[in-house]
Structure formats: structure tokens, C-alpha cells
Motif scaffolding. Structure first.
Motif, PDB file in Angstrom:
ATOM      1  N   ASP A   1       0.815  -1.203   0.000  1.00  0.00           N
ATOM      2  CA  ASP A   1       0.000   0.000   0.000  1.00  0.00           C
ATOM      3  C   ASP A   1       0.852   1.257   0.000  1.00  0.00           C
ATOM      4  O   ASP A   1       1.931   1.317   0.627  1.00  0.00           O
ATOM      5  CB  ASP A   1      -0.909   0.022   1.224  1.00  0.00           C
ATOM      6  N   ILE A   2       0.381   2.266  -0.701  1.00  0.00           N
ATOM      7  CA  ILE A   2       0.977   3.592  -0.655  1.00  0.00           C
ATOM      8  C   ILE A   2      -0.147   4.572  -0.351  1.00  0.00           C
ATOM      9  O   ILE A   2      -1.323   4.241  -0.443  1.00  0.00           O
ATOM     10  CB  ILE A   2       1.680   3.957  -1.970  1.00  0.00           C
ATOM     11  N   GLY A   3       0.203   5.770   0.033  1.00  0.00           N
ATOM     12  CA  GLY A   3      -0.805   6.740   0.411  1.00  0.00           C
ATOM     13  C   GLY A   3      -1.397   7.464  -0.780  1.00  0.00           C
ATOM     14  O   GLY A   3      -0.885   7.397  -1.903  1.00  0.00           O
ATOM     15  N   ILE A   4      -2.475   8.189  -0.520  1.00  0.00           N
ATOM     16  CA  ILE A   4      -3.127   8.936  -1.589  1.00  0.00           C
ATOM     17  C   ILE A   4      -2.209  10.009  -2.144  1.00  0.00           C
ATOM     18  O   ILE A   4      -2.282  10.358  -3.332  1.00  0.00           O
ATOM     19  CB  ILE A   4      -4.471   9.531  -1.092  1.00  0.00           C
ATOM     20  N   ASP A   5      -1.304  10.563  -1.314  1.00  0.00           N
ATOM     21  CA  ASP A   5      -0.370  11.568  -1.818  1.00  0.00           C
ATOM     22  C   ASP A   5       0.543  10.977  -2.878  1.00  0.00           C
ATOM     23  O   ASP A   5       0.867  11.638  -3.879  1.00  0.00           O
ATOM     24  CB  ASP A   5       0.466  12.139  -0.677  1.00  0.00           C
ATOM     25  N   GLN A   6       0.967   9.735  -2.683  1.00  0.00           N
ATOM     26  CA  GLN A   6       1.814   9.085  -3.681  1.00  0.00           C
ATOM     27  C   GLN A   6       1.025   8.739  -4.942  1.00  0.00           C
ATOM     28  O   GLN A   6       1.546   8.826  -6.054  1.00  0.00           O
ATOM     29  CB  GLN A   6       2.448   7.829  -3.078  1.00  0.00           C
TER      30      GLN A   6
ATOM     31  N   LEU B   1      -4.117   0.923  -2.665  1.00  0.00           N
ATOM     32  CA  LEU B   1      -4.900   1.652  -1.676  1.00  0.00           C
ATOM     33  C   LEU B   1      -5.889   0.739  -0.950  1.00  0.00           C
ATOM     34  O   LEU B   1      -6.687   0.052  -1.584  1.00  0.00           O
ATOM     35  CB  LEU B   1      -5.688   2.782  -2.339  1.00  0.00           C
TER      36      LEU B   1
ATOM     37  N   ASP C   1      -8.405   1.821   0.735  1.00  0.00           N
ATOM     38  CA  ASP C   1      -9.747   2.348   0.468  1.00  0.00           C
ATOM     39  C   ASP C   1     -10.316   1.775  -0.824  1.00  0.00           C
ATOM     40  O   ASP C   1     -11.528   1.539  -0.927  1.00  0.00           O
ATOM     41  CB  ASP C   1      -9.713   3.878   0.374  1.00  0.00           C
TER      42      ASP C   1
END
Length: 298
Positions: free
Chosen positions: A2-7, A278, A280
Motif C-alpha cells: 500500500d501507498i498513500g493517496i499523496d503518492q 490503496l 480504500d
């Protein structure tokens, strides 16, 4: 991993072909195919070539599928780009979560085959599914333009006298090609995937010079929702098409249609497609699966 929404947003900023005003149809199609290559399909879902409604399709056979339950999926891409191949990953995950086998339709697109070719293909595919399935065993789903097409084809099927499917799943649907709604302005800066310039280009390719964006089979948010099936609408709050989803939910509710509108904070256009990265996105697919299964088993 997983990576964040910013990435995710940084990845979207680095993507150039989709937002390049000078890119050709062929370049945009190749760019989407390359971008979606990392959205791999579930290994447990069998995928094969098929024909549905006289058009090529991909057939998905999930080990979780309940006998007789079917998903008809209509891919996004502005009615110009995209294909069952670009969406094989997300369709495999959705049908597995829903407990249904699926058909992803290769409907005709502009500029080679402009409206109403795609709508006619989607209705023909649904009509053929009804030869082997009861309407209550079928869900029609789509993302972006495919979400608009899912709604439009259901309206056209209803107007042709066909019984309605068990439900519609609309992911970030593009449902009003007039580009009305406050989010087209308020979300313009936040949306890294969609722009007015790009939308205008897709409209021109899809409809041609004489196209009518007020046609309810083109902009189904303007249509009559009487007799439509239950709907699940998922949309990110960081996308220009946010207003389209809200408009669909409002019109469905006003017509006494059961509708579930899910607004996912900070999520981009068709965020479900980022399921490899993600949490989400995977959670949204799980909710799609649970909602669809509930409709199919009513």
C-alpha cells in the motif's frame, strides 16, 4: 504494498498521455493500456474470450460465483479509449467480490463508431444475457463513461420493454456531457485525471459535430428515472464528476428508486482501480461486492 493517496496523486501528475491535448486517439488508447497493466487480475478468476450481443467480450469465471448470477461490465474511457483488456483487473476483483460471473463488453466507440453505437451494443448484450438469465440475476456496472453507459443502456432497455436488472453499479459515472454542476469548477484543481479540455475532446469524438448532449441516452442524468433498478453510486470527493453522481442520486431518489450514494473523501476518479495500492480502493470493491450480492439474492 500500500501507498498513500499523496503518492497516488504524484503518480497521476507524472502521467502525461491522458492529459496531453495533442495526443492522438491511438496514443491515448495505448497510454491507458500501459497504465492499467499494473492492475493485475485475480489468478483464481478464469478469463476467456467470448461474444455477447454480437460484440467481442471477455468472460470471467470466478470460483466464488453463485450459479446463474451475472455481471455485465462496461468499461470507462470517455467513449473513445479503454477496453475489456484495460479493465480485466478491476472486473475480476468486482465479480469475485460479488459472487457472480462477468462479461466485460467491447462496445463500439468514437470516433470510428459514434453514438448510438455503444448504447445499442450494451442493450444488445443485456438482451442476450436475458436469454439465459432472469433479470433479477443480472447486475450492470461501469466506471466513468461506462457508468454513464450503464445507466443509459438500462434506460433504453426499459424503453424497449425489457425487464430491469437487479441493480446498477456506477463508479464515478459521467452522466451529463453538458458538464454542469458545481464540482466542474470547485474540483478542477484537485482532479488530476479529468479536465474540461479533455472532456470536450471526448464529447467531440463520441458525438461528432451534430451531437446532442441533451439526449437522455447521451446524458442519462437528464433522463427519466421511472422504473429504474436500485443503484449503488461510488464517487471520490476529489473529482470533477462529483456533481454527476450527486445528480443521479437525487433524481433516482425523487423517482422513488432505491439508491446508495457513497462519497469517498480525497479519492480520485475511479479510485477503485487503484486496488493494488490503496486500502480504500479494496474496501470500496468489497462494498460493491456486498451490495451486488444482496441485490442478486433478494
Amino acid at each position: 504494498m500500500d501507498i498513500g493517496i499523496d503518492q497516488i496523486n504524484a503518480m497521476l501528475r507524472a502521467s502525461s498521455v491522458a492529459g496531453d491535448a495533442n495526443a492522438t486517439v491511438e496514443e491515448r488508447r495505448a497510454g491507458m493500456l500501459a497504465t492499467t497493466a499494473v492492475m493485475t487480475a485475480l489468478e483464481t478468476v478464469e478469463i476467456s474470450e467470448a461474444t455477447l450481443g454480437g460484440r467481442p467480450a471477455l468472460a470471467f469465471r470466478s470460483p466464488s460465483a453463485v450459479a446463474g448470477k451475472a455481471l455485465l461490465y462496461l468499461h470507462g474511457g470517455g467513449y473513445v479509449i479503454g477496453s475489456p483488456e484495460t479493465h480485466r483487473g478491476i472486473v475480476s476483483h468486482i465479480c469475485d467480490a460479488m459472487g457472480a460471473n462477468a462479461w466485460s463488453l467491447d462496445y463500439r466507440m468514437g470516433p470510428e463508431d459514434r453514438y448510438p453505437a455503444g448504447v445499442d451494443d450494451a442493450v444488445a448484450a443485456y438482451r442476450e444475457l436475458l436469454e439465459t438469465h432472469t433479470p433479477g440475476d443480472v447486475i450492470i456496472a461501469g466506471d466513468s463513461a461506462g457508468g454513464g453507459l450503464a445507466l443509459a443502456s438500462a434506460m433504453k432497455a426499459r424503453d424497449a420493454g425489457l425487464r430491469m436488472p437487479a441493480g446498477l453499479v456506477l463508479l464515478s459515472p459521467w452522466t451529463n456531457l453538458n458538464q454542469v454542476g458545481s464540482s466542474y469548477d470547485t474540483k478542477a484543481e484537485a482532479d488530476l485525471m479529468v479536465s474540461r479540455e479533455a472532456l470536450n475532446w471526448y464529447v467531440d469524438q463520441y458525438l461528432g459535430a451534430d451531437g446532442n448532449t441533451d439526449d437522455p441516452y447521451v446524458s442519462p442524468a437528464c433522463g427519466d428515472f421511472t422504473g429504474m433498478p436500485p443503484m449503488l453510486v461510488q464517487v471520490g470527493t476529489a473529482e470533477m464528476l462529483y456533481s454527476d453522481s450527486v445528480a443521479v442520486a437525487e433524481r433516482a431518489g425523487a423517482a422513488n428508486i432505491a439508491v446508495t450514494l457513497e462519497c469517498w473523501p480525497h479519492m480520485p476518479h475511479v479510485f477503485q482501480a487503484f486496488y493494488p495500492f490503496l486500502a480504500d480502493s479494496r474496501a470500496a470493491i468489497a462494498r460493491i461486492g456486498a451490495w451486488g450480492a444482496a441485490q442478486l439474492n433478494r
